[in-house]
Scaffold this active site. Structure first.
Site, PDB file in Angstrom:
ATOM      1  N   LYS A  84     -15.538  21.108  30.725  1.00 28.34           N
ATOM      2  CA  LYS A  84     -14.149  20.843  30.348  1.00 28.34           C
ATOM      3  C   LYS A  84     -13.959  19.938  29.136  1.00 28.34           C
ATOM      4  O   LYS A  84     -12.834  19.508  28.870  1.00 28.34           O
ATOM      5  CB  LYS A  84     -13.415  20.244  31.549  1.00 28.34           C
ATOM      6  CG  LYS A  84     -14.000  18.919  32.017  1.00 28.34           C
ATOM      7  CD  LYS A  84     -13.092  18.192  32.993  1.00 28.34           C
ATOM      8  CE  LYS A  84     -13.646  16.835  33.338  1.00 28.34           C
ATOM      9  NZ  LYS A  84     -12.804  16.046  34.204  1.00 28.34           N
ATOM     10  N   SER A 124      -5.363  25.853  32.721  1.00 26.87           N
ATOM     11  CA  SER A 124      -4.948  24.617  32.056  1.00 26.87           C
ATOM     12  C   SER A 124      -3.737  24.882  31.184  1.00 26.87           C
ATOM     13  O   SER A 124      -3.570  25.984  30.643  1.00 26.87           O
ATOM     14  CB  SER A 124      -6.110  24.144  31.184  1.00 26.87           C
ATOM     15  OG  SER A 124      -5.676  23.171  30.277  1.00 26.87           O
ATOM     16  N   THR A 126      -3.563  24.024  28.396  1.00 27.85           N
ATOM     17  CA  THR A 126      -4.091  24.293  27.063  1.00 27.85           C
ATOM     18  C   THR A 126      -3.870  25.748  26.652  1.00 27.85           C
ATOM     19  O   THR A 126      -3.824  26.057  25.460  1.00 27.85           O
ATOM     20  CB  THR A 126      -5.595  23.900  26.990  1.00 27.85           C
ATOM     21  OG1 THR A 126      -6.003  23.885  25.645  1.00 27.85           O
ATOM     22  CG2 THR A 126      -6.474  24.818  27.774  1.00 27.85           C
ATOM     23  N   TYR A 148     -13.109  25.637  24.564  1.00 29.96           N
ATOM     24  CA  TYR A 148     -12.762  25.358  25.962  1.00 29.96           C
ATOM     25  C   TYR A 148     -11.478  26.096  26.346  1.00 29.96           C
ATOM     26  O   TYR A 148     -11.426  26.799  27.362  1.00 29.96           O
ATOM     27  CB  TYR A 148     -12.595  23.843  26.189  1.00 29.96           C
ATOM     28  CG  TYR A 148     -11.920  23.530  27.511  1.00 29.96           C
ATOM     29  CD1 TYR A 148     -12.590  23.717  28.718  1.00 29.96           C
ATOM     30  CD2 TYR A 148     -10.588  23.090  27.562  1.00 29.96           C
ATOM     31  CE1 TYR A 148     -11.964  23.467  29.930  1.00 29.96           C
ATOM     32  CE2 TYR A 148      -9.956  22.840  28.763  1.00 29.96           C
ATOM     33  CZ  TYR A 148     -10.642  23.026  29.953  1.00 29.96           C
ATOM     34  OH  TYR A 148     -10.007  22.796  31.149  1.00 29.96           O
ATOM     35  N   LYS A 152     -10.689  29.341  29.059  1.00 31.82           N
ATOM     36  CA  LYS A 152      -9.690  29.425  30.140  1.00 31.82           C
ATOM     37  C   LYS A 152      -8.821  30.665  29.952  1.00 31.82           C
ATOM     38  O   LYS A 152      -8.514  31.380  30.905  1.00 31.82           O
ATOM     39  CB  LYS A 152      -8.809  28.167  30.140  1.00 31.82           C
ATOM     40  CG  LYS A 152      -9.542  26.916  30.571  1.00 31.82           C
ATOM     41  CD  LYS A 152      -9.844  26.947  32.059  1.00 31.82           C
ATOM     42  CE  LYS A 152     -10.858  25.924  32.465  1.00 31.82           C
ATOM     43  NZ  LYS A 152     -11.377  26.092  33.824  1.00 31.82           N
ATOM     44  N   ASN A 198     -10.385  11.390  27.636  1.00 38.00           N
ATOM     45  CA  ASN A 198      -8.983  11.468  28.075  1.00 38.00           C
ATOM     46  C   ASN A 198      -8.373  10.079  28.217  1.00 38.00           C
ATOM     47  O   ASN A 198      -9.075   9.082  28.402  1.00 38.00           O
ATOM     48  CB  ASN A 198      -8.882  12.240  29.397  1.00 38.00           C
ATOM     49  CG  ASN A 198      -9.334  13.678  29.227  1.00 38.00           C
ATOM     50  OD1 ASN A 198     -10.284  14.103  29.858  1.00 38.00           O
ATOM     51  ND2 ASN A 198      -8.673  14.417  28.366  1.00 38.00           N
ATOM     52  N   LEU A 199      -7.052  10.046  28.136  1.00 34.36           N
ATOM     53  CA  LEU A 199      -6.357   8.761  28.037  1.00 34.36           C
ATOM     54  C   LEU A 199      -6.585   7.847  29.248  1.00 34.36           C
ATOM     55  O   LEU A 199      -6.939   6.681  29.088  1.00 34.36           O
ATOM     56  CB  LEU A 199      -4.848   9.015  27.848  1.00 34.36           C
ATOM     57  CG  LEU A 199      -4.006   7.750  27.716  1.00 34.36           C
ATOM     58  CD1 LEU A 199      -4.384   6.965  26.474  1.00 34.36           C
ATOM     59  CD2 LEU A 199      -2.518   8.105  27.690  1.00 34.36           C
TER      60      LEU A 199
END
Ligand code: NAD
Ligand code: UFG
Length: 336
Positions: A84, A124, A126, A148, A152, A198-199
Site C-alpha cells: 500500500k 481506496s 485513490t 498503487y 486498486k 501517512n499523516l
C-alpha cells in the site's frame, strides 16, 4: 463455515478480525507477514479471548491457497492482503502489480475452483483520481496517478468483469477514505515500517518523541486554512463496515463499489491542533512545499454505505485521535 481474511494480521485486517471474533464468527487468516507480524494475533486474542486460525501463506501461491480452501469450509473472503505504499509503488511497480493484481486474480481463481463466490475487497478513494470534486460519489469516473492506485483500479475492473461473466458472484469493493485510530484497548493499532508516509502515524511519532518535526505539505491550498483536507475514518468503524458488507453479499449479486468515509473533511492543521489538545504533547511542525500528487480536498459521499449496508461512521475525530494516542503512547515502538 469460516470467513477467510487475507491480510488479517495487518492494520485494518486485525481490527476487523476483532469485530468478527466478538460477533462469534469463525475466522481463518492468511498473511505472508510482509508488512505485519503475528504479534497482532496475540493481541487480538488478548482483546477477544478467542482464537482464529492463522496460516502463513502468500495469496499468489495457488497451491498454498488451495490447501486453505481444502482444509477449511470457507463461505466468504474479506481480501485485505496487498501492498500500500504509494511512493514505493512508483519505484517497484512490477512488484505492486504482481502482488496486488496477479495475487488477487490467483485468489479469485482458487475461489472459483472451490465455488466460493463471495468477496469483499479493500479498495481506496485513490481510484477517484485527481479530477473529481468532493464529495466523491461512487458513480464518478475513476482514474489513478500511481501504480498503487492503478493496482486498486485494475482489481476493481477485474471484479466488475468477473461479476458480469457469472451471476453467482457477489462482490463488494469498499473504497476506504483515510483510516486512522486504533482499538480502544490500546493493544492493536497501525505499526508502519520505517518513517511513516501517512499523516497520523507521523504526527503520533512526533508527539511521542520518535520523530523531530512534522512537515506540513503545503499551506496554499484552497481550503479552510490552506492545508490539505481529508475524510478520516476510525479504523473500528471501517472494520464494522466489513461485517455489514459480508452480510449484504447474500442479497447483493454482482459487483458494487461503496465509499467508506464519514462525509466530513478535516485539514492537516486541524488534525495537528486536535492531537496537541488530546495528547498534551508538543507537535513541532514546519510548512513545506506541496507533496507531488496531493490534491486539496478529498471527502466522501457516504449515502450508499448507509442505504445498501446500513452502515455509518459512529466515531468522531476526538475518538480517532484519542485512540491513536493511546496506542502510540502505550506502544511507542509498535508491537516490538
Ligand atoms: P497492512 O499493510 O497493515 O495490511 C496488509 C496485510 O497484507 C499485511 O499484513 C501484509 O503482510 C499482507 N500481505 C501483503 N501482500 C500479501 C500477499 N501477497 N499474501 C499474503 N499477505 C499479504 O495495510 P492496511 O492498512 O491494513 O491495508 C489493508 C488493505 O486496505 C490493503 O489492501 C490496502 O491497500 C487497503 N487500503 C488501505 C488504506 C490505508 O490508508 N491504510 C486506504 C485504502 C485502502
Ligand atoms: N501530510 C502532511 N505531512 C505528512 C503526511 C501527510 O502534511 O507527513 C498531508 C498530506 O499532504 C495530505 C494529508 O496530510 O493533505 C493526508 O495525507 P496521507 O498521506 O495521510 O493520506 P492521503 O490522503 O495522501 O492518502 C491516503 C493513503 C492512500 C489512499 C488515500 C485514500 O496513503 O493510499 O489515503 O484512501 F489511497
Amino acid at each position: 463455515m469460516s470467513l477467510l481474511i487475507t491480510g488479517g494480521t495487518g492494520y485494518i485486517g486485525s481490527h476487523t478480525v476483532v469485530e468478527l471474533l466478538e460477533q462469534g464468527d469463525d475466522v481463518v487468516i492468511v498473511d505472508n507477514l510482509v508488512n505485519s507480524s503475528t504479534k497482532s494475533l496475540d493481541r487480538v486474542e488478548q482483546i477477544t479471548g478467542k482464537k482464529s486460525v492463522f496460516i502463513e501463506a502468500d495469496i499468489c501461491d495457488k497451491g498454498a491457497m488451495r490447501r486453505v480452501f481444502n482444509d477449511h469450509n470457507i463461505s466468504s473472503v474479506i481480501h485485505f492482503a496487498g501492498l500500500k505504499a504509494v511512493g514505493e509503488s512508483t519505484q517497484i511497480p512490477l512488484h505492486y502489480y504482481h502482488n496486488n493484481v496477479s495475487g488477487t486474480v490467483a485468489l479469485l481463481e482458487v475461489m472459483t475452483e472451490f465455488n466460493v463466490k463471495n468477496i469483499v475487497f479493500s479498495s481506496s478513494a485513490t481510484v477517484y483520481g485527481e479530477n473529481n470534486v468532493s464529495p466523491l460519489v461512487e458513480t464518478m469516473p475513476t482514474s489513478a496517478t500511481n501504480p498503487y492506485g492503478q493496482s486498486k483500479l485494475m482489481v476493481e475492473h477485474v471484479l466488475f468483469d468477473l461479476a458480469k461473466s457469472d451471476p453467482e458472484w457477489s462482490i463488494i469493493s469498499l473504497r476506504y477514505f483515510n483510516p486512522i485510530g486504533a482499538h480502544k484497548s490500546g493493544l492493536i493499532g497501525e505499526n508502519p515500517n520505517g518513517i511513516p508516509n501517512n499523516l497520523l502515524p507521523f504526527v503520533s511519532q512526533v508527539a511521542v518523541g520518535r520523530l523531530k518535526e512534522l512537515q506540513v505539505f503545503g499551506d496554499d491550498y484552497d481550503t479552510v486554512d490552506g492545508t490539505g483536507v481529508r475524510d478520516y475514518i476510525h479504523v473500528v468503524d471501517l472494520a464494522k463496515a466489513h461485517l455489514k458488507a459480508v452480510i449484504a453479499l447474500d442479497k447483493l449479486p454482482g459487483c458494487t463499489a461503496i465509499n467508506i468515509g464519514t462525509g466530513n473533511g478535516t485539514s492537516v492543521l486541524q488534525i495537528v491542533n486536535k492531537f496537541k489538545e488530546i495528547s498534551g504533547a508538543d507537535i513541532p511542525y514546519k510548512i513545506s512545499p506541496r507533496r507531488p500528487g496531493d490534491i486539496a480536498t478529498v471527502f466522501a459521499q457516504a449515502n450508499i454505505a448507509y442505504d445498501v449496508l446500513g452502515w455509518q461512521a459512529e466515531r468522531g475525530l476526538d475518538d480517532m485521535i484519542a485512540d491513536t494516542w493511546r496506542w502510540q503512547s502505550e506502544n511507542p515502538n509498535g508491537f516490538d
